[in-house]
Motif scaffolding. Structure first.
Motif, PDB file in Angstrom:
ATOM      1  N   LEU A   1       1.008  -1.219   0.079  1.00  0.00           N
ATOM      2  CA  LEU A   1      -0.043  -0.122  -0.062  1.00  0.00           C
ATOM      3  C   LEU A   1       0.800   1.242  -0.090  1.00  0.00           C
ATOM      4  O   LEU A   1       0.674   2.077  -0.907  1.00  0.00           O
ATOM      5  CB  LEU A   1      -0.879   0.235   1.153  1.00  0.00           C
ATOM      6  CG  LEU A   1      -1.778   1.227   1.176  1.00  0.00           C
ATOM      7  CD1 LEU A   1      -2.758   1.364   0.179  1.00  0.00           C
ATOM      8  CD2 LEU A   1      -2.492   1.093   2.455  1.00  0.00           C
ATOM      9  N   GLU A   2       1.822   1.439   0.803  1.00  0.00           N
ATOM     10  CA  GLU A   2       2.658   2.559   1.108  1.00  0.00           C
ATOM     11  C   GLU A   2       3.558   2.839  -0.421  1.00  0.00           C
ATOM     12  O   GLU A   2       3.530   3.958  -0.824  1.00  0.00           O
ATOM     13  CB  GLU A   2       3.963   2.331   2.080  1.00  0.00           C
ATOM     14  CG  GLU A   2       3.341   2.121   3.519  1.00  0.00           C
ATOM     15  CD  GLU A   2       4.475   1.877   4.510  1.00  0.00           C
ATOM     16  OE1 GLU A   2       5.055   2.815   5.115  1.00  0.00           O
ATOM     17  OE2 GLU A   2       4.526   0.686   4.529  1.00  0.00           O
TER      18      GLU A   2
ATOM     19  N   ASN B   1       1.185   4.251  -3.082  1.00  0.00           N
ATOM     20  CA  ASN B   1       0.814   5.492  -2.868  1.00  0.00           C
ATOM     21  C   ASN B   1       2.088   6.094  -2.919  1.00  0.00           C
ATOM     22  O   ASN B   1       2.102   7.271  -3.425  1.00  0.00           O
ATOM     23  CB  ASN B   1       0.314   5.571  -1.583  1.00  0.00           C
ATOM     24  CG  ASN B   1      -1.229   5.076  -1.336  1.00  0.00           C
ATOM     25  OD1 ASN B   1      -1.785   5.488  -2.362  1.00  0.00           O
ATOM     26  ND2 ASN B   1      -1.585   4.598  -0.191  1.00  0.00           N
TER      27      ASN B   1
ATOM     28  N   SER C   1      -8.884   5.482  -1.677  1.00  0.00           N
ATOM     29  CA  SER C   1      -7.981   5.326  -0.680  1.00  0.00           C
ATOM     30  C   SER C   1      -8.444   4.468   0.405  1.00  0.00           C
ATOM     31  O   SER C   1      -7.813   3.476   0.971  1.00  0.00           O
ATOM     32  CB  SER C   1      -7.416   6.621  -0.215  1.00  0.00           C
ATOM     33  OG  SER C   1      -8.595   7.409   0.406  1.00  0.00           O
ATOM     34  N   GLU C   2      -9.894   4.622   0.788  1.00  0.00           N
ATOM     35  CA  GLU C   2     -10.379   3.661   1.630  1.00  0.00           C
ATOM     36  C   GLU C   2     -10.651   2.292   1.306  1.00  0.00           C
ATOM     37  O   GLU C   2     -10.215   1.510   2.087  1.00  0.00           O
ATOM     38  CB  GLU C   2     -11.917   4.546   2.221  1.00  0.00           C
ATOM     39  CG  GLU C   2     -11.652   5.769   3.133  1.00  0.00           C
ATOM     40  CD  GLU C   2     -10.921   5.441   4.166  1.00  0.00           C
ATOM     41  OE1 GLU C   2     -10.964   4.666   4.878  1.00  0.00           O
ATOM     42  OE2 GLU C   2      -9.845   6.448   4.491  1.00  0.00           O
TER      43      GLU C   2
ATOM     44  N   LYS D   1      -7.112   0.641   1.338  1.00  0.00           N
ATOM     45  CA  LYS D   1      -6.589   0.500   2.902  1.00  0.00           C
ATOM     46  C   LYS D   1      -7.401  -0.802   3.391  1.00  0.00           C
ATOM     47  O   LYS D   1      -6.804  -1.604   4.115  1.00  0.00           O
ATOM     48  CB  LYS D   1      -6.905   1.701   3.619  1.00  0.00           C
ATOM     49  CG  LYS D   1      -6.399   1.600   5.052  1.00  0.00           C
ATOM     50  CD  LYS D   1      -6.761   2.840   5.883  1.00  0.00           C
ATOM     51  CE  LYS D   1      -6.254   4.163   5.602  1.00  0.00           C
ATOM     52  NZ  LYS D   1      -6.705   4.979   6.454  1.00  0.00           N
ATOM     53  N   THR D   2      -8.579  -0.690   2.993  1.00  0.00           N
ATOM     54  CA  THR D   2      -9.620  -2.205   3.692  1.00  0.00           C
ATOM     55  C   THR D   2      -9.113  -3.377   2.795  1.00  0.00           C
ATOM     56  O   THR D   2      -8.729  -4.405   3.623  1.00  0.00           O
ATOM     57  CB  THR D   2     -11.052  -1.743   3.261  1.00  0.00           C
ATOM     58  OG1 THR D   2     -11.684  -0.652   3.861  1.00  0.00           O
ATOM     59  CG2 THR D   2     -11.664  -3.332   3.653  1.00  0.00           C
TER      60      THR D   2
ATOM     61  N   TYR E   1      -5.436  -4.177   4.443  1.00  0.00           N
ATOM     62  CA  TYR E   1      -5.399  -4.914   5.845  1.00  0.00           C
ATOM     63  C   TYR E   1      -5.927  -6.230   5.870  1.00  0.00           C
ATOM     64  O   TYR E   1      -5.726  -7.004   6.527  1.00  0.00           O
ATOM     65  CB  TYR E   1      -5.873  -3.843   6.655  1.00  0.00           C
ATOM     66  CG  TYR E   1      -4.785  -2.657   7.120  1.00  0.00           C
ATOM     67  CD1 TYR E   1      -3.546  -2.951   7.649  1.00  0.00           C
ATOM     68  CD2 TYR E   1      -5.196  -1.236   6.482  1.00  0.00           C
ATOM     69  CE1 TYR E   1      -2.794  -1.850   7.808  1.00  0.00           C
ATOM     70  CE2 TYR E   1      -4.382  -0.325   6.811  1.00  0.00           C
ATOM     71  CZ  TYR E   1      -2.925  -0.590   7.619  1.00  0.00           C
ATOM     72  OH  TYR E   1      -1.896   0.426   7.641  1.00  0.00           O
TER      73      TYR E   1
END
Length: 292
Positions: free
Chosen positions: A195-196, A199, A229-230, A233-234, A237
């Motif tokens: 993810l990082e 991004n 983005s949300e 993120k989901t 994780y």
């Protein structure tokens, strides 16, 4: 050619006695990756146990992969040889069989200086017209290349066009992006920081995860690129514990155990690598039950 998206890494299946490569089963692993909607396939990386293959086995896997994929998506062939002469020979072979990209690692016993590394990459570049992915993975290769030095090679070596960064240091990706003004494509090779990395501008994610969890990595990549983005993120994780586990447990052993749990037996890793123990298998089984 510059790669983007999910670059899927197949494991190399072995026979029951571990003495030969099982190409039919390799085809089934490639099918799993294609079904997972990967954007390219990279054979003979660390997940493919390239370091534990003889030259003839390496060539079998490389040729079979290119022929089996048959132009549906790009094929990357990993080259990580101790000597420049060997690396050149392997790179030439990758070109002869129709590979699209070489992923070149400066695999080393002695600590190489930058002049030696540069010369190694330049020699391989001069031997074949294939694009070269500069692969920085000091944990397996024993060589750590700085962002500045890798960008110097991209600038000075004709076929060096992209970078795979696998140290797990997100600052290096920021540096590659900043110093190249976003013009040099770089790919993330560290699963648990996907993810990082995306991004931070990574054009792709190199991973064996699609062997076991289908198109979930692709969903994550697409969500980031769409600015969701949300959702991204989901998705991340949800995968995070699994991504961390397969790396810490050893990619070949973990992915092969996972495939067996899913009814796709591809043999164990080649010694000195060992299969997962029962505790680790049970943990992996639990994670896969939640993910798939």
């Amino acid at each position: 050619m510059n790669l983007s998206g999910i670059i899927g890494y197949p494991v190399t299946p072995f026979s029951h006695d571990n003495k030969s490569v099982d190409l039919n089963k390799l085809g089934k692993v490639i099918d799993v990756l294609l079904k997972a909607k990967v954007d390219a396939i990279a054979a003979l990386g660390s997940a493919g146990e390239a370091a534990y293959l003889s030259e003839s086995e390496w060539k079998q896997v490389a040729e079979y992969t290119v022929k089996y994929v048959d132009g549906r998506i790009p094929v990357v062939i990993g080259v990580a040889q101790l000597t420049t002469e060997q690396a050149v020979n392997y790179a030439k072979y990758a070109y002869e069989i129709g590979a699209d990209v070489i992923m070149l690692s400066p695999f080393s016993y002695y600590k190489l200086n930058e002049q030696e590394i540069y010369s190694h990459y330049e020699s391989v570049s001069n031997s074949t017209p294939l694009p070269i992915m500069i692969y920085n993975n000091p944990s397996t290769c024993g060589v750590d290349m700085s962002p500045e030095f890798m960008l110097k090679m991209v600038d000075g070596i004709e076929n060096a066009t992209m970078i795979k960064e696998s140290t797990g240091d997100i600052q290096r990706m920021h540096k590659i992006y900043k110093l190249s003004k976003g013009k040099v494509p770089f790919l993330n090779g560290c699963n648990h920081m996907a993810l990082e990395a995306l991004n931070a501008g990574a054009s792709g994610w190199c991973t064996a995860a699609p062997c076991l969890i289908g198109d979930q990595p692709k969903q994550l990549f697409d969500a980031v690129k769409k600015g969701e983005s949300e959702k991204a993120k989901t998705l991340f994780y949800k995968q995070y514990e699994f991504l961390e586990f397969i790396v810490s447990s050893g990619l070949a052993a973990a992915v092969k155990s996972g495939l067996a749990l899913q009814g796709n037996e591809v043999g164990g890793p080649r010694k000195p690598l060992l299969p997962l123990n029962e505790s680790a298998k049970n943990r992996l089984k639990g994670m896969l039950a939640e993910l798939v």
